[in-house]
Scaffold this motif. Structure first.
Motif, PDB file in Angstrom:
ATOM      1  N   SER A 347      -8.325   7.142  -6.912  1.00 14.81           N
ATOM      2  CA  SER A 347      -6.962   7.975  -6.559  1.00 14.81           C
ATOM      3  C   SER A 347      -7.182   9.473  -7.312  1.00 14.81           C
ATOM      4  N   VAL A 348      -7.065  10.378  -6.505  1.00 11.37           N
ATOM      5  CA  VAL A 348      -7.254  11.775  -6.876  1.00 11.37           C
ATOM      6  C   VAL A 348      -6.052  12.640  -6.847  1.00 11.37           C
ATOM      7  N   ASP A 349      -5.998  13.737  -7.565  1.00 13.51           N
ATOM      8  CA  ASP A 349      -5.073  14.701  -7.812  1.00 13.51           C
ATOM      9  C   ASP A 349      -4.581  15.302  -6.379  1.00 13.51           C
ATOM     10  N   GLY A 350      -5.079  15.198  -5.327  1.00 12.08           N
ATOM     11  CA  GLY A 350      -4.622  15.739  -3.899  1.00 12.08           C
ATOM     12  C   GLY A 350      -4.642  14.762  -2.837  1.00 12.08           C
ATOM     13  N   GLY A 351      -4.894  14.947  -1.969  1.00 12.85           N
ATOM     14  CA  GLY A 351      -4.856  13.967  -0.660  1.00 12.85           C
ATOM     15  C   GLY A 351      -4.693  15.014   0.746  1.00 12.85           C
ATOM     16  N   MET A 352      -3.987  14.120   1.317  1.00 14.91           N
ATOM     17  CA  MET A 352      -3.735  14.610   2.912  1.00 14.91           C
ATOM     18  C   MET A 352      -3.230  15.751   2.933  1.00 14.91           C
ATOM     19  N   ASP A 354      -4.002  18.446   1.204  1.00 12.89           N
ATOM     20  CA  ASP A 354      -5.243  19.474   1.027  1.00 12.89           C
ATOM     21  C   ASP A 354      -6.446  19.281   2.118  1.00 12.89           C
ATOM     22  N   ASN A 355      -6.285  17.962   2.795  1.00 19.55           N
ATOM     23  CA  ASN A 355      -7.291  17.713   3.875  1.00 19.55           C
ATOM     24  C   ASN A 355      -6.746  16.656   4.857  1.00 19.55           C
ATOM     25  N   ILE A 356      -5.782  17.087   5.926  1.00 18.33           N
ATOM     26  CA  ILE A 356      -5.223  16.123   6.750  1.00 18.33           C
ATOM     27  C   ILE A 356      -6.247  15.472   7.625  1.00 18.33           C
ATOM     28  N   ARG A 357      -7.431  15.949   7.909  1.00 21.96           N
ATOM     29  CA  ARG A 357      -8.303  15.478   8.834  1.00 21.96           C
ATOM     30  C   ARG A 357      -8.455  13.903   8.853  1.00 21.96           C
ATOM     31  N   PRO A 358      -8.811  13.401   7.773  1.00 19.78           N
ATOM     32  CA  PRO A 358      -9.248  11.785   7.668  1.00 19.78           C
ATOM     33  C   PRO A 358      -7.804  11.009   8.259  1.00 19.78           C
ATOM     34  N   ALA A 359      -6.966  11.403   7.843  1.00 16.87           N
ATOM     35  CA  ALA A 359      -5.562  10.743   8.343  1.00 16.87           C
ATOM     36  C   ALA A 359      -5.132  11.070   9.848  1.00 16.87           C
ATOM     37  N   LEU A 360      -5.544  12.475  10.108  1.00 17.66           N
ATOM     38  CA  LEU A 360      -5.063  12.872  11.523  1.00 17.66           C
ATOM     39  C   LEU A 360      -6.052  12.398  12.375  1.00 17.66           C
ATOM     40  N   TYR A 361      -7.400  12.387  12.405  1.00 20.76           N
ATOM     41  CA  TYR A 361      -8.235  11.567  13.243  1.00 20.76           C
ATOM     42  C   TYR A 361      -9.212  11.048  12.896  1.00 20.76           C
ATOM     43  N   GLY A 362      -9.127  10.453  11.614  1.00 21.70           N
ATOM     44  CA  GLY A 362     -10.366   9.756  10.928  1.00 21.70           C
ATOM     45  C   GLY A 362     -11.491  10.162  10.706  1.00 21.70           C
ATOM     46  N   ALA A 363     -11.364  11.562  10.374  1.00 22.70           N
ATOM     47  CA  ALA A 363     -12.759  12.224   9.994  1.00 22.70           C
ATOM     48  C   ALA A 363     -13.275  11.541   8.741  1.00 22.70           C
ATOM     49  N   GLN A 364     -14.704  11.654   8.885  1.00 25.73           N
ATOM     50  CA  GLN A 364     -15.493  11.110   7.697  1.00 25.73           C
ATOM     51  C   GLN A 364     -15.917  12.201   6.786  1.00 25.73           C
ATOM     52  N   TYR A 365     -15.799  11.886   5.485  1.00 24.95           N
ATOM     53  CA  TYR A 365     -16.372  12.717   4.425  1.00 24.95           C
ATOM     54  C   TYR A 365     -17.346  12.142   3.345  1.00 24.95           C
ATOM     55  N   HIS A 366     -17.989  12.898   2.660  1.00 23.29           N
ATOM     56  CA  HIS A 366     -18.837  12.217   1.498  1.00 23.29           C
ATOM     57  C   HIS A 366     -18.217  12.852   0.110  1.00 23.29           C
ATOM     58  N   GLU A 377     -24.233   0.907 -11.620  1.00 24.31           N
ATOM     59  CA  GLU A 377     -24.571   0.442 -10.186  1.00 24.31           C
ATOM     60  C   GLU A 377     -23.266   1.206  -9.351  1.00 24.31           C
ATOM     61  N   PRO A 378     -23.509   1.505  -8.190  1.00 19.45           N
ATOM     62  CA  PRO A 378     -22.764   1.885  -7.293  1.00 19.45           C
ATOM     63  C   PRO A 378     -21.840   0.808  -6.466  1.00 19.45           C
ATOM     64  N   VAL A 379     -20.497   1.105  -6.273  1.00 20.17           N
ATOM     65  CA  VAL A 379     -19.849   0.058  -5.857  1.00 20.17           C
ATOM     66  C   VAL A 379     -19.134   0.800  -4.529  1.00 20.17           C
ATOM     67  N   LEU A 380     -18.682  -0.022  -3.682  1.00 18.62           N
ATOM     68  CA  LEU A 380     -17.923   0.390  -2.496  1.00 18.62           C
ATOM     69  C   LEU A 380     -16.609   0.978  -2.836  1.00 18.62           C
ATOM     70  N   ALA A 381     -16.340   2.022  -2.452  1.00 22.99           N
ATOM     71  CA  ALA A 381     -14.805   2.706  -2.842  1.00 22.99           C
ATOM     72  C   ALA A 381     -14.398   3.699  -1.564  1.00 22.99           C
ATOM     73  N   ARG A 382     -13.137   3.660  -2.021  1.00 21.62           N
ATOM     74  CA  ARG A 382     -12.205   4.457  -0.960  1.00 21.62           C
ATOM     75  C   ARG A 382     -11.656   5.557  -1.958  1.00 21.62           C
ATOM     76  N   VAL A 383     -11.894   6.810  -1.463  1.00 19.95           N
ATOM     77  CA  VAL A 383     -10.853   7.902  -2.224  1.00 19.95           C
ATOM     78  C   VAL A 383      -9.645   8.405  -1.627  1.00 19.95           C
ATOM     79  N   VAL A 384      -8.742   7.861  -2.284  1.00 22.23           N
ATOM     80  CA  VAL A 384      -7.413   8.223  -1.799  1.00 22.23           C
ATOM     81  C   VAL A 384      -6.519   9.099  -2.486  1.00 22.23           C
ATOM     82  N   GLY A 385      -5.494   9.596  -1.824  1.00 21.79           N
ATOM     83  CA  GLY A 385      -4.581  10.845  -2.437  1.00 21.79           C
ATOM     84  C   GLY A 385      -3.483  10.387  -3.178  1.00 21.79           C
TER      85      GLY A 385
END
Length: 460
Positions: A347-352, A354-366, A377-385
């Motif tokens: 979880s980060v201190d912003g979210g939809m 400041d960037n609505i595109r992932p929620a609006l139409y599934g836009a992908q980011y890195h 070791e890297p692990v599978l993560a999901r960044v959420v607001g």
């Protein structure tokens, strides 16, 4: 056009993004720790030199390509992607015109001292106040979007005693883009006038609108406008759309004797959002579009028009990142297709807001942890607001260090376009600042909103 990146070649960061030997990432020579300390998080960070280089590359590529076939071109920065006073000045400094889509965007461009003649005004439902502001500013073009608007703009211009240059936006039936919501040239949507014959087999709405413009003394028909979508990675759509628009231009000339001077082929050039993706490069796409225009005009036996194009996302998208601070981190066990695995929710201190595109139409980011090095070791993560929505997702899927923890600085790449311009105050969050980094220094272009700003609008 090369892109930099903190970790991997081809990662979708601006050219000024680097990871220092100690693991901290910098933007144009400014470390993310200093950016966070000076400006707080979340923050939109723009690499000014990268923006300018991309603007310059598009202008030079299209000028060279169209000069080679014997005509001129104007490159309009599509302000809807991100428009601040400084950004408008950067675009103008690099020889671009500015395309606006509302009275607010027009006001920003004028505040930046962009000449009216170098501004266009779009919109499918312009208010009288917006049209009058454009007339008073002497904009170089108003793009009309319906037969009703042709009459309304003509009446307003006549009332002001001016003749206004207009383009008619048409829908070509050629549509492209990453999602239905950003494909803009299919018939069943709100923009433009169809080039297809009317339902009764009569004159197409597009041709009827063009003829209506010619009939009004307060309007000067500058040309025809087309836009087929956004985040386009296959340039063949531009060729198909150009063919339709140029044939419409020839048909109008055959009916009326008027061969319009200009054709606007819109924008929508795609960028890389994820490692390994390839963006459309300015020079190849410019050569392909110019070659297509020349070939079609030769087939039709018509002289080449002046062309205009409108890259926005392609200029500002890769130039920006959003800097966050990590808060809650928790593993979640997920069952999917008879497989069970763990996904780390970061979880980060912003979210939809400041960037609505992932929620609006599934836009992908890195995203990457940018404040330090990690050997985990890297692990599978999901960044959420932090919003009260389960769909408040910033990055759907990314590999992050297994030791990611509260207080880490995390950056999301390629957020220069549509983050700030689509931002909201959902859940009462204040919108982040827009910060420019250049030559080892940073400065605020748009300040962070405060709670006083929010409360100041509430009259109780």
């Amino acid at each position: 056009m090369p892109t930099g990146g903190p970790d991997a070649a081809g990662a979708p960061w601006s050219s000024g993004v680097r990871r220092r030997p100690d693991g901290e990432v910098e933007v144009a020579g400014v470390g993310v720790a200093a950016l966070a300390a000076d400006h707080g998080t979340p923050a939109y960070v723009l690499d000014e030199a990268d923006f300018r280089a991309r603007a310059r590359a598009y202008r030079q590529a299209f000028e060279a390509a169209f000069a080679a076939v014997g005509t001129g071109v104007d490159v309009y920065y599509a302000g809807k992607a991100l428009l601040t006073v400084a950004v408008a000045r950067w675009a103008r400094d690099e020889g671009l015109c500015v395309d606006t889509a509302s009275g607010g965007e027009l006001a920003v461009a004028l505040r930046a001292d962009v000449p009216g003649a170098a501004i266009g005004l779009h919109g499918n439902n312009k208010s009288d106040a917006e049209v009058l502001a454009a007339l008073d500013a002497g904009v170089g073009r108003i793009i009309v979007d319906s037969l009703v608007e042709v009459q309304r703009v003509a009446d307003l211009a006549a009332g002001r005693g001016v003749v206004v240059p207009v383009m008619v936006r048409v829908t070509t039936g050629v549509h492209a883009g990453g999602h239905e919501y950003i494909s803009t040239a299919h018939e069943d949507q709100k923009f433009g006038l169809s080039v297809a014959p009317a339902a009764d087999g009569g004159t197409s709405p597009a041709l009827a609108a063009l003829e209506a413009v010619l009939a009004r003394p307060s309007l000067r028909l500058l040309g025809i406008h087309s836009h087929i979508g956004s985040q386009i990675l296959d340039p063949s759509g531009f060729e198909a759309a150009a063919r339709v628009v140029l044939r419409l231009r020839a048909d109008l000339a055959a009916r009326t004797g008027v061969l319009v001077d200009e054709v606007d082929l819109g924008g929508g050039y795609g960028i890389a959002y994820l490692p390994g993706e390839e963006a459309l490069e300015p020079a190849p796409v410019a050569r392909e579009v110019a070659g297509s225009v020349a070939a079609v005009c030769a087939e039709l036996g018509t002289p080449l028009p002046r062309i205009s194009v409108e890259p926005g996302r392609a200029i500002v998208g890769p130039a920006g990142l959003t800097l966050y601070t990590v808060g809650t981190v928790k593993p979640v066990t997920v069952s999917d297709d008879d497989a069970t695995f763990t996904r780390l929710y970061v979880s980060v201190d912003g979210g939809m807001s400041d960037n609505i595109r992932p929620a609006l139409y599934g836009a992908q980011y890195h995203a990457e942890v940018v404040g330090r090095a990690s050997g985990a070791e890297p692990v599978l993560a999901r960044v959420v607001g932090k919003h009260c929505e389960s769909g408040d997702i910033v990055v759907h899927q990314v590999m992050l260090p297994g030791d990611v923890r509260a207080g880490d600085l995390l950056a999301v790449a390629a957020t220069g376009a549509y983050g700030r311009s689509m931002a909201s105050n959902y859940n009462g969050l204040t919108r982040p600042p827009v910060v420019a980094a250049v030559d080892g220094t940073s400065r605020v272009l748009v300040r962070r909103e405060t709670l006083d700003d929010l409360l100041g609008l509430d009259l109780g």
